[in-house]
Scaffold this motif. Structure first.
Motif, mmCIF file in Angstrom:
data_model
loop_
_atom_site.group_PDB
_atom_site.id
_atom_site.type_symbol
_atom_site.label_atom_id
_atom_site.label_comp_id
_atom_site.label_asym_id
_atom_site.label_seq_id
_atom_site.Cartn_x
_atom_site.Cartn_y
_atom_site.Cartn_z
ATOM 1 N N ASN A 65 46.636 35.739 69.917
ATOM 2 C CA ASN A 65 45.056 34.839 69.701
ATOM 3 C C ASN A 65 43.956 36.690 69.468
ATOM 4 O OD1 ASN A 65 45.935 33.405 70.786
ATOM 5 N ND2 ASN A 65 46.478 33.099 72.809
ATOM 6 N N ASN A 121 41.331 37.050 71.783
ATOM 7 C CA ASN A 121 41.044 37.976 72.710
ATOM 8 C C ASN A 121 42.162 39.300 73.188
ATOM 9 O OD1 ASN A 121 42.910 35.811 73.717
ATOM 10 N ND2 ASN A 121 41.999 35.272 75.477
ATOM 11 N N ASP A 166 43.849 30.867 74.388
ATOM 12 C CA ASP A 166 42.880 31.806 75.190
ATOM 13 C C ASP A 166 43.790 32.671 75.613
ATOM 14 O OD1 ASP A 166 44.697 30.223 76.980
ATOM 15 O OD2 ASP A 166 42.061 29.652 77.411
#
Length: 267
Positions: A94, A96, A217
């Protein structure tokens, strides 16, 4: 006449004694009723106490290595599949720096008690010549439902380890396949298609409902977990299994973090 005069004082005296006795009884009854009325607020206070014995676990699955390049899948042999080119989706890092499609759960057998399988089916969908979702969890005993949403023939081949537990063709437009003898015990179930070899999906079966698959996330949260000490697992189809210890306290959230660097390999 004299006899009657003697009876009058006696009757008056008896009436006074009876009246005094009745008055005393009413007073005693009234006093004995007071504690019962006083108990009501205590009962109401007890009902408003917060439930104890359950907490939550939350955290993330980080990825610290270099994300592998997603290669184009060889889908040209089937015109239906070839109409929509797609890349390998086994490893998705992802934005992040977390990892998608990691199944996080409390280790099987660690939670006391028995948990009934939900009425909802475990949905395994064949769409765009891919298994969707790629990774998901199930409670032992849940019915697995496989749907073919493509306008082409698929073959549902399911493995528990090296053992085949389902091998059934599913032509386009055919009804969903429902099976109650697939997710019967804690295991990693692998779904393949013998017609389209790149198609792969997983259902991780557990003996309790405390699991979740990470999304875009990389986060997870397990709610209503009985208080106690547990081994928490994070499983990825390429990078395998990692574990951490976690202690769940009543009405609190325990934090847990996992990290993969890309060098791990599933057994």
């Amino acid at each position: 006449m004299r006899g009657r005069r003697r009876l009058v004082p006696i009757c008056v005296a008896l009436a006074a004694v009876v009246a005094a006795g009745c008055s005393k009884k009413k007073t005693e009854d009234s006093e004995s009723a007071e504690p019962a009325a006083a108990e009501k607020p205590a009962a109401a206070e007890k009902a408003t106490e917060p439930s104890a014995g359950f907490g939550s676990i939350s955290g993330t699955v980080a990825f610290s290595g270099k994300a592998p390049e997603a290669k184009e899948l060889p889908r040209k042999a089937d015109p239906v599949c070839a109409a929509k080119p797609m890349k390998d989706n086994e490893v998705i890092v992802n934005s992040n720096a977390t990892l998608k499609d990691v199944l996080v759960r409390i280790a099987p057998g660690a939670v006391k008690g028995k948990f009934a399988a939900p009425d909802q089916v475990v949905p395994v969908k064949q769409e765009d010549c891919m298994y969707v979702p790629r990774v998901q969890g199930a409670v032992a005993g849940q019915i697995v439902q496989v749907e073919n949403a493509d306008k082409t023939m698929h073959n549902v081949h399911t493995y528990r380890g090296q053992e085949t537990i389902l091998n059934q063709g599913q032509p386009a437009g055919s009804p969903p396949i429902k099976k109650d003898n697939v997710a019967t015990e804690p295991a990693v179930l692998k779904f393949k298609c013998d017609v389209h070899p790149w198609m792969t999906g997983f259902v991780i079966v557990t003996d309790h409902p405390f699991f979740q698959t990470t999304g875009t996330d990389g986060a997870f949260k397990l709610d209503k977990v009985p208080a106690g000490k547990y081994t928490l697992e994070a499983w990825h189809s390429r990078y395998g299994l990692k574990t951490v210890s976690v202690t769940v306290e009543p009405n609190k959230t325990a934090e847990a973090k996992f990290s993969f660097d890309g060098t791990e390999k599933a057994e």
